[in-house]
Design a protein around this motif. Sequence first.
Motif, PDB file in Angstrom:
ATOM      1  N   PRO A  96     -32.646 -50.167 -21.666  1.00  0.00           N
ATOM      2  CA  PRO A  96     -32.099 -49.389 -22.947  1.00  0.00           C
ATOM      3  C   PRO A  96     -30.655 -48.701 -22.449  1.00  0.00           C
ATOM      4  N   GLY A  97     -29.941 -48.713 -23.787  1.00  0.00           N
ATOM      5  CA  GLY A  97     -28.854 -47.465 -23.809  1.00  0.00           C
ATOM      6  C   GLY A  97     -27.568 -48.522 -22.909  1.00  0.00           C
ATOM      7  N   ALA A  98     -27.574 -49.247 -22.585  1.00  0.00           N
ATOM      8  CA  ALA A  98     -26.543 -50.007 -21.490  1.00  0.00           C
ATOM      9  C   ALA A  98     -26.837 -51.317 -21.601  1.00  0.00           C
ATOM     10  N   ARG A  99     -26.169 -52.358 -21.272  1.00  0.00           N
ATOM     11  CA  ARG A  99     -26.172 -53.895 -21.160  1.00  0.00           C
ATOM     12  C   ARG A  99     -26.319 -53.592 -19.815  1.00  0.00           C
ATOM     13  N   ALA A 100     -27.593 -54.776 -19.580  1.00  0.00           N
ATOM     14  CA  ALA A 100     -27.939 -54.849 -17.995  1.00  0.00           C
ATOM     15  C   ALA A 100     -27.662 -55.101 -16.788  1.00  0.00           C
ATOM     16  N   THR A 101     -26.251 -55.765 -17.531  1.00  0.00           N
ATOM     17  CA  THR A 101     -25.110 -56.438 -16.121  1.00  0.00           C
ATOM     18  C   THR A 101     -24.849 -54.982 -15.568  1.00  0.00           C
ATOM     19  N   ASP A 123     -23.615 -58.849 -21.334  1.00  0.00           N
ATOM     20  CA  ASP A 123     -24.845 -59.151 -22.029  1.00  0.00           C
ATOM     21  C   ASP A 123     -26.319 -59.938 -21.365  1.00  0.00           C
ATOM     22  N   VAL A 124     -25.242 -60.467 -21.173  1.00  0.00           N
ATOM     23  CA  VAL A 124     -27.188 -61.259 -20.776  1.00  0.00           C
ATOM     24  C   VAL A 124     -26.984 -61.695 -18.822  1.00  0.00           C
ATOM     25  N   LEU A 125     -28.169 -60.703 -18.087  1.00  0.00           N
ATOM     26  CA  LEU A 125     -28.500 -60.686 -17.287  1.00  0.00           C
ATOM     27  C   LEU A 125     -29.815 -61.882 -16.696  1.00  0.00           C
ATOM     28  N   ILE A 126     -29.713 -62.498 -16.098  1.00  0.00           N
ATOM     29  CA  ILE A 126     -30.832 -63.316 -16.016  1.00  0.00           C
ATOM     30  C   ILE A 126     -30.620 -62.944 -13.961  1.00  0.00           C
ATOM     31  N   ALA A 127     -32.366 -62.846 -14.026  1.00  0.00           N
ATOM     32  CA  ALA A 127     -32.947 -62.179 -12.680  1.00  0.00           C
ATOM     33  C   ALA A 127     -33.637 -63.809 -12.123  1.00  0.00           C
ATOM     34  N   ALA A 128     -33.790 -64.736 -11.137  1.00  0.00           N
ATOM     35  CA  ALA A 128     -34.589 -65.663 -10.663  1.00  0.00           C
ATOM     36  C   ALA A 128     -34.867 -64.933  -9.076  1.00  0.00           C
ATOM     37  N   SER A 129     -35.759 -66.305  -8.790  1.00  0.00           N
ATOM     38  CA  SER A 129     -36.178 -66.479  -7.408  1.00  0.00           C
ATOM     39  C   SER A 129     -34.905 -66.949  -6.650  1.00  0.00           C
ATOM     40  N   ALA A 130     -34.063 -66.354  -5.523  1.00  0.00           N
ATOM     41  CA  ALA A 130     -33.592 -66.463  -4.913  1.00  0.00           C
ATOM     42  C   ALA A 130     -34.016 -68.263  -4.607  1.00  0.00           C
ATOM     43  N   GLY A 131     -34.571 -68.866  -4.098  1.00  0.00           N
ATOM     44  CA  GLY A 131     -35.098 -69.787  -3.590  1.00  0.00           C
ATOM     45  C   GLY A 131     -35.496 -70.684  -3.417  1.00  0.00           C
ATOM     46  N   ALA A 132     -35.979 -70.860  -5.267  1.00  0.00           N
ATOM     47  CA  ALA A 132     -35.979 -71.077  -6.077  1.00  0.00           C
ATOM     48  C   ALA A 132     -34.879 -72.627  -6.517  1.00  0.00           C
TER      49      ALA A 132
END
Length: 144
Positions: A59-64, A96-105
């Motif tokens: 909320p209130g800001a870009r996730a990045t 505007d877009v932040l994706i978090a992924a399993s680093a070992g995927a």
Amino acid sequence: MTVSQRGLGELDLSTHRAWDLSAENLLHRASGPEGLTFFTRPVTDLLPHPVPAVQVATPGARATAWLAHPHTFTILHRHLRGLLGAEVAYLAPTTDVLIAASAGAPELPALQNRLTTTHTPRLPGASLLSAIVHYVRGFPAVAG
């Protein structure tokens, strides 16, 4: 808000203090009655098979923006590491877009490629936007 060095001087703020205030503002904007709020949703439509990844919003800001200060990045990283149950790698195809992924995927390179081809960075020459980023002692580091 963007502030020039002169503007900081007029506010009697050092660059470091302004950076810390920005982090405090992110925390304040994301604070609710139950603590900090992070919105996540599974990344389901980018690859033909499930990917251990979530899109993040705050909320209130870009996730990045949360990657820009070690205090906020540490908070976000710990939350996402707990949510994903693994070490986390980050992809930010736009500001505007932040994706978090399993680093070992094993799907991580395919996800990066897909995001790079489906999103156009709004900042010319922004190298972090097309890279896989890891958390290193509070700072974003491009995977090598």
